[in-house]
Design an enzyme around this catalytic site. Sequence first.
Site, PDB file in Angstrom:
ATOM      1  CG  HIS A  54      12.652   6.931  -3.034  1.00 46.04           C
ATOM      2  ND1 HIS A  54      12.831   6.153  -4.171  1.00 46.04           N
ATOM      3  CD2 HIS A  54      13.826   7.160  -2.636  1.00 46.04           C
ATOM      4  CE1 HIS A  54      14.100   5.827  -4.296  1.00 46.04           C
ATOM      5  NE2 HIS A  54      14.658   6.226  -3.381  1.00 46.04           N
ATOM      6  CG  ASP A  71       2.491   7.413  -5.817  1.00 45.14           C
ATOM      7  OD1 ASP A  71       3.584   7.432  -5.141  1.00 45.14           O
ATOM      8  OD2 ASP A  71       1.615   6.365  -6.251  1.00 45.14           O
TER       9      ASP A  71
HETATM   10  P1  ADQ Z   1       5.613   2.900  -3.288  1.00 41.96           P
HETATM   11  O1  ADQ Z   1       4.534   4.241  -2.453  1.00 41.96           O
HETATM   12  O2  ADQ Z   1       5.720   1.739  -2.555  1.00 41.96           O
HETATM   13  O3  ADQ Z   1       7.056   3.348  -3.514  1.00 41.96           O
HETATM   14  P2  ADQ Z   1       5.064   2.573  -6.232  1.00 41.96           P
HETATM   15  O4  ADQ Z   1       5.915   3.429  -6.895  1.00 41.96           O
HETATM   16  O5  ADQ Z   1       3.795   2.079  -6.913  1.00 41.96           O
HETATM   17  O6  ADQ Z   1       4.784   2.823  -4.566  1.00 41.96           O
HETATM   18  O7  ADQ Z   1       5.949   0.997  -5.913  1.00 41.96           O
HETATM   19  C1  ADQ Z   1       5.186  -0.211  -5.327  1.00 41.96           C
HETATM   20  C2  ADQ Z   1       5.901  -1.514  -5.767  1.00 41.96           C
HETATM   21  O8  ADQ Z   1       5.334  -2.446  -5.066  1.00 41.96           O
HETATM   22  C3  ADQ Z   1       5.665  -1.786  -7.244  1.00 41.96           C
HETATM   23  O9  ADQ Z   1       7.020  -2.148  -7.612  1.00 41.96           O
HETATM   24  C4  ADQ Z   1       4.732  -2.796  -7.198  1.00 41.96           C
HETATM   25  O10 ADQ Z   1       4.861  -3.830  -8.126  1.00 41.96           O
HETATM   26  C5  ADQ Z   1       4.951  -3.452  -5.818  1.00 41.96           C
HETATM   27  N1  ADQ Z   1       3.679  -3.954  -5.234  1.00 41.96           N
HETATM   28  C6  ADQ Z   1       2.527  -3.367  -5.164  1.00 41.96           C
HETATM   29  N2  ADQ Z   1       1.606  -4.206  -4.591  1.00 41.96           N
HETATM   30  C7  ADQ Z   1       2.030  -5.516  -4.674  1.00 41.96           C
HETATM   31  C8  ADQ Z   1       1.577  -6.635  -4.297  1.00 41.96           C
HETATM   32  N3  ADQ Z   1       0.289  -6.748  -3.807  1.00 41.96           N
HETATM   33  N4  ADQ Z   1       2.513  -7.797  -4.350  1.00 41.96           N
HETATM   34  C9  ADQ Z   1       3.496  -7.589  -4.833  1.00 41.96           C
HETATM   35  N5  ADQ Z   1       4.175  -6.366  -5.186  1.00 41.96           N
HETATM   36  C10 ADQ Z   1       3.589  -5.322  -5.092  1.00 41.96           C
HETATM   37  C11 ADQ Z   1       7.779   5.046  -3.183  1.00 41.96           C
HETATM   38  C12 ADQ Z   1       6.880   6.125  -3.498  1.00 41.96           C
HETATM   39  C13 ADQ Z   1       6.429   6.030  -4.990  1.00 41.96           C
HETATM   40  C14 ADQ Z   1       7.825   5.929  -5.800  1.00 41.96           C
HETATM   41  C15 ADQ Z   1       8.651   4.617  -5.455  1.00 41.96           C
HETATM   42  C16 ADQ Z   1       9.887   4.699  -6.039  1.00 41.96           C
HETATM   43  O11 ADQ Z   1       5.647   6.430  -2.710  1.00 41.96           O
HETATM   44  O12 ADQ Z   1       5.952   7.273  -5.490  1.00 41.96           O
HETATM   45  O13 ADQ Z   1       7.430   5.554  -7.209  1.00 41.96           O
HETATM   46  O14 ADQ Z   1       8.708   5.044  -4.008  1.00 41.96           O
HETATM   47  O15 ADQ Z   1      10.625   5.732  -6.038  1.00 41.96           O
END
Ligand code: ADQ
Length: 467
Positions: free
Chosen positions: A168, A377
Amino acid sequence: MNNQFEKRSDFVVVANRLSVDRVVADDGSETWRTSPGGLVTALEPVMQSRRGSAWVGWPGSPDEELEPFVHDGIQLVPVSLSAQDVTEYYEGFSNATLWPLFHDGVAFPEYHREWWDAYVRVNRRFAEAAAAVAAEGAQVWVQDYQLLLVPRMLRTLRPDLYIGFFLHIPFPPMELFVQLPWRAEILDGLLGSDLVGFQIAGGASNFIHLVSERLGYPTGDDTVTLPDGRVCAARAYPISIPTQRFADLAADPAVQERAREIRAELDDPELLFLGVDRLDYTKGIKHRLRAFGELVTSGQLDPDRAAFLQVATPSRERVEEYKMLRDEIDRIVGRINGSVGRIGRQPVTYLHTHYPREEMVAMYSAADVMVVSPLRDGMNLVAKEYIACRRNGDGALVLSEFTGAADELSEWTYSINPYDINGMKATMLRAATDAPEERQRRMAALREQVFTHDIDRWAESFLADMG
Ligand code: ADQ
């Protein structure tokens, strides 16, 4: 093999965390609830369609031995971690060695031999649990950087299985990867798979290049031939979101009303910027706040008319880098609000809290400009979630070129290099002031991409290629 499982499973997912969260009722009784996360949502239909499916993972608290149990028709196989495992395997090797190294070294990776020993020990535990639950010839799908050694361990235990792995996070270029004292073991771990999936084509080619250069195995464009003749494929499968679910929530009148309330509670700014992240140093939160702070202190944006809402969900709070980041962001926000805020009006609202999905969708619906500025990311789902929620086709997405999402979307986003603060300021202004028709044009193309490439398509294409 142990026979504690009544029925072995044709499809097994192996991930650091189980697919369920524990819920403790007021009377202290415990139940489990399916996690709202994207991976679980994506795999649920696949799991329900198989004759038997299992999910192997850690239940989330240390020093707990749980027997396998069934939840919503899926066999859950808990892997136990001691407090020391959590410190050394999870917070240590996974999150203070691999995480920073694989994200361009934006923080210094720490190398400790006892963390590595714990990583090997825990990976073996996961592999043994998967080997015990998988049926003859089953498909096993291993997830992410905490479990890089599992494919090889599992293949040794169970050569009959089809083994897939999905990373991921980014896969780094060779120059960085070779810092790892255990680089050969990690590569060999991944090569236990039949198929290794990456977020972007660059990750897959970094991997193939490394294997060719460092191990000398014959490689094709997206394949490696191992000494025993087996072929391991490495390809890109850009992950996505359940797009229609986000769109449906955004169309819900209660969510729309909440979006209006959010703007009203922020004192009805004319221009609302939004940032949503796990609180992580890879996300570029400091950089974007600094850019916005300079825009309001210089008067390029009117602090009475523009507002920035930043929400950051708490994350890895026991890891030192994360504690420092939290303090730094508090200071930056305080400085901006202290210098240009006034009674009843703060240009930056910063909330260090986790929100339910409805509230997230209301925020996405409320914001004029979404700022996604990671230094690196794997994908970034927040960018895609914002797009899915813009049902009126308006809004603008400022997106870092160092995200996986940029590979798919940068033609229509307001693209930034987050290290270039002046460039970011200019692009944020442009995103905010471009003609509505231009913003609509870009958003229409973004929506087309995210609606046609959703999370179901991601899971289906990976599993179809896995065999
Ligand atoms: P993350 O680093 O966690 O994921 P991201 O892909 O942006 O990053 O996902 C974050 C998730 O958390 C989103 O679904 C978002 O809605 C949720 N989120 C963020 N802040 C929040 C809050 N305050 N309250 C509730 N929900 C919140 C890792 C990798 C990424 C990759 C994903 C999936 O680092 O690059 O996209 O896995 O493979």
